[in-house]
Design a protein around this motif. Structure first.
Motif, PDB file in Angstrom:
ATOM      1  N   PRO A   1       0.750  -0.896  -0.392  1.00  0.00           N
ATOM      2  CA  PRO A   1       0.471  -0.135   0.208  1.00  0.00           C
ATOM      3  C   PRO A   1       0.972   0.937   0.487  1.00  0.00           C
ATOM      4  O   PRO A   1       0.414   2.183  -0.861  1.00  0.00           O
ATOM      5  N   GLU A   2       2.075   0.939   0.698  1.00  0.00           N
ATOM      6  CA  GLU A   2       3.236   2.558   0.853  1.00  0.00           C
ATOM      7  C   GLU A   2       3.551   2.757  -0.393  1.00  0.00           C
ATOM      8  O   GLU A   2       3.682   3.568  -0.771  1.00  0.00           O
ATOM      9  N   GLY A   3       3.326   2.017  -1.254  1.00  0.00           N
ATOM     10  CA  GLY A   3       4.092   1.955  -2.924  1.00  0.00           C
ATOM     11  C   GLY A   3       2.767   2.621  -3.767  1.00  0.00           C
ATOM     12  O   GLY A   3       3.897   2.900  -4.583  1.00  0.00           O
ATOM     13  N   VAL A   4       2.054   2.981  -3.722  1.00  0.00           N
ATOM     14  CA  VAL A   4       0.605   3.493  -4.767  1.00  0.00           C
ATOM     15  C   VAL A   4       1.054   4.122  -4.818  1.00  0.00           C
ATOM     16  O   VAL A   4       0.609   5.133  -6.453  1.00  0.00           O
TER      17      VAL A   4
ATOM     18  N   VAL B   1     -19.322   3.096  -8.701  1.00  0.00           N
ATOM     19  CA  VAL B   1     -18.714   2.150  -7.827  1.00  0.00           C
ATOM     20  C   VAL B   1     -17.611   2.377  -6.304  1.00  0.00           C
ATOM     21  O   VAL B   1     -17.893   2.056  -5.897  1.00  0.00           O
ATOM     22  N   GLY B   2     -17.242   3.899  -6.417  1.00  0.00           N
ATOM     23  CA  GLY B   2     -16.357   4.021  -5.862  1.00  0.00           C
ATOM     24  C   GLY B   2     -15.164   2.961  -5.722  1.00  0.00           C
ATOM     25  O   GLY B   2     -14.231   3.335  -4.777  1.00  0.00           O
ATOM     26  N   ALA B   3     -14.357   2.384  -6.859  1.00  0.00           N
ATOM     27  CA  ALA B   3     -13.517   1.459  -6.828  1.00  0.00           C
ATOM     28  C   ALA B   3     -13.221   1.463  -8.363  1.00  0.00           C
ATOM     29  O   ALA B   3     -13.811   1.682  -9.358  1.00  0.00           O
ATOM     30  N   VAL B   4     -11.343   2.098  -8.744  1.00  0.00           N
ATOM     31  CA  VAL B   4     -10.366   1.871  -9.841  1.00  0.00           C
ATOM     32  C   VAL B   4      -9.701   0.251 -10.126  1.00  0.00           C
ATOM     33  O   VAL B   4      -9.094   0.054  -8.858  1.00  0.00           O
ATOM     34  N   ASN B   5     -10.412  -0.415 -11.016  1.00  0.00           N
ATOM     35  CA  ASN B   5     -10.191  -1.321 -11.411  1.00  0.00           C
ATOM     36  C   ASN B   5      -9.060  -1.624 -12.460  1.00  0.00           C
ATOM     37  O   ASN B   5      -7.997  -2.269 -12.881  1.00  0.00           O
ATOM     38  N   THR B   6      -9.222  -0.577 -13.006  1.00  0.00           N
ATOM     39  CA  THR B   6      -8.081  -0.007 -14.558  1.00  0.00           C
ATOM     40  C   THR B   6      -7.851   0.927 -14.654  1.00  0.00           C
ATOM     41  O   THR B   6      -8.745   2.186 -14.780  1.00  0.00           O
ATOM     42  N   LEU B   7      -6.066   0.999 -15.008  1.00  0.00           N
ATOM     43  CA  LEU B   7      -6.300   2.562 -15.213  1.00  0.00           C
ATOM     44  C   LEU B   7      -5.892   2.047 -16.933  1.00  0.00           C
ATOM     45  O   LEU B   7      -5.092   1.429 -17.773  1.00  0.00           O
ATOM     46  N   TYR B   8      -6.481   3.460 -17.254  1.00  0.00           N
ATOM     47  CA  TYR B   8      -5.529   3.061 -19.402  1.00  0.00           C
ATOM     48  C   TYR B   8      -5.907   4.683 -19.378  1.00  0.00           C
ATOM     49  O   TYR B   8      -5.884   5.646 -18.814  1.00  0.00           O
ATOM     50  N   TRP B   9      -4.996   5.313 -20.228  1.00  0.00           N
ATOM     51  CA  TRP B   9      -4.577   6.763 -20.998  1.00  0.00           C
ATOM     52  C   TRP B   9      -5.582   6.786 -22.185  1.00  0.00           C
ATOM     53  O   TRP B   9      -6.399   6.428 -22.813  1.00  0.00           O
ATOM     54  N   ASP B  10      -6.224   8.685 -21.924  1.00  0.00           N
ATOM     55  CA  ASP B  10      -6.897   8.840 -23.539  1.00  0.00           C
ATOM     56  C   ASP B  10      -6.107  10.166 -23.480  1.00  0.00           C
ATOM     57  O   ASP B  10      -6.089  11.118 -22.655  1.00  0.00           O
TER      58      ASP B  10
ATOM     59  N   VAL C   1      -5.967   4.533  -5.662  1.00  0.00           N
ATOM     60  CA  VAL C   1      -5.555   4.549  -7.243  1.00  0.00           C
ATOM     61  C   VAL C   1      -6.077   6.433  -7.686  1.00  0.00           C
ATOM     62  O   VAL C   1      -5.064   7.144  -7.881  1.00  0.00           O
ATOM     63  N   MET C   2      -7.218   6.588  -6.528  1.00  0.00           N
ATOM     64  CA  MET C   2      -8.782   7.370  -7.503  1.00  0.00           C
ATOM     65  C   MET C   2      -8.112   8.532  -7.304  1.00  0.00           C
ATOM     66  O   MET C   2      -7.815   9.268  -8.430  1.00  0.00           O
ATOM     67  N   PRO C   3      -8.019   9.395  -6.337  1.00  0.00           N
ATOM     68  CA  PRO C   3      -7.074  10.554  -5.758  1.00  0.00           C
ATOM     69  C   PRO C   3      -6.041  10.867  -7.358  1.00  0.00           C
ATOM     70  O   PRO C   3      -5.398  11.626  -7.065  1.00  0.00           O
ATOM     71  N   LEU C   4      -5.630   9.967  -7.558  1.00  0.00           N
ATOM     72  CA  LEU C   4      -4.172  10.508  -7.548  1.00  0.00           C
ATOM     73  C   LEU C   4      -4.153  10.469  -9.277  1.00  0.00           C
ATOM     74  O   LEU C   4      -3.487   9.883 -10.037  1.00  0.00           O
TER      75      LEU C   4
END
Ligand code: ATR
Length: 264
Positions: free
Chosen positions: A41-44, A83-92, A69-72
């Motif tokens: 968790p410290e590494g996010v 949902v209040g949760a992210v399971n995927t990071l992607y670039w737009d 990850v959400m606020p970052l």
């Protein structure tokens, strides 16, 4: 240069995501690799910096990082926010975005079943239960209920998402047409022989959905199948959330049957 993708989680344990996505890259002839990245968790925050600078082209996010990850990120989809949760990071373009494909994954196998019963009961009140409630709402199921061992957590989700919380002890008396297990009962290990449902309380016509995929046929699904119910395994949710991620990252829809065979 080989494009880099991967999954972060802690403890990460075994994951089928690299198998699915690396196979997918091969299918479309993309020079890319998907790795498992155990991340404390410290590494996010550091990881998100790496995503921006290296760059990493996309990532799957699993427990316990789905909220952290959400606020970052630069942008969240409406879905991820609900949902209040992210399971995927992607670039737009140059924006690093957060999406949640768990709901898509949960809903897809139910859509394939055609006409659905008018009521659904969600067992559990964690992140997966939230996604399930939102999924059933998207499917237009009119009567959605939620039951949890710790009632306050079910009540909190119920009041936020406007569904009904019912007592854990009364879960089998609800006459639910779809029962969705989001608890770890039945998961391999200490809970492998556990089930959230009594074998003699399945009714014909019910749909039993387990988001657990290890083992593939939990006791809950085996007993539901034996009682003549339709069953949906957690492998289907895993498969469809993964296919949705792959499409976000590459724009390509993978062959569903081929992907299922691979995972099985
Ligand atoms: P996730 O985010 O994957 O949904 P979670 O937040 O740990 O995971 O949620 C697990 C759910 O399973 C919780 O609702 C938990 O119930 P409590 O809120 O009472 O802890 C439920 N759960 C875990 N072990 C259980 C058990 N032995 N019997 C019944 N419910 C259980």
């Amino acid at each position: 240069m080989t494009a880099r993708y991967g999954i972060i989680g802690w403890p990460l344990g075994h994951t089928m995501s690299p198998t699915l996505h690396n196979w997918g890259f091969g299918q479309i002839g993309l020079d890319a690799v998907y790795k498992a990245w155990p991340l404390e968790p410290e590494g996010v925050a550091d990881f998100i910096r790496r995503v921006r600078t290296e760059p990493i082209m996309g990532a799957s996010v699993t427990i316990p990082h789905k909220r952290a990850v959400m606020p970052l990120l630069d942008r969240l989809t409406d879905r991820a926010r609900t949902v209040g949760a992210v399971n995927t990071l992607y670039w737009d373009g140059d924006q690093l975005c957060g999406e949640n494909t768990d709901v898509t994954g949960l809903v897809a196998p139910l859509r394939q079943l055609g006409q659905l019963p008018g009521s659904a009961l969600v067992l559990g009140a964690g992140g997966a239960a939230r996604a399930a409630v939102i999924g059933f709402r998207e499917l237009g199921v009119p009567d959605i209920r939620i039951a949890n061992r710790t009632p306050d957590k079910a009540r909190a989700i119920a009041s936020e998402l406007s569904v009904r919380a019912v007592a854990w002890e009364a879960r089998m008396d609800q006459g639910a047409g779809i029962v969705c297990n989001t608890t770890p009962l039945g998961m391999s290990g200490d809970l492998a022989q556990a089930t959230p449902w009594d074998a003699d309380r399945f009714e014909p016509g019910m749909i039993a959905y387990d988001i657990v995929y290890n083992p593939l046929r939990t006791r809950f699904l085996r007993e539901a199948g034996a009682a003549g119910c339709r069953t949906v395994s957690g492998l289907e949710m895993f498969l469809h959330q993964g296919l949705a991620q792959f499409q976000l990252w590459t724009g390509h829809a993978l062959d569903e049957g081929g992907a299922r065979e691979l995972l099985l």
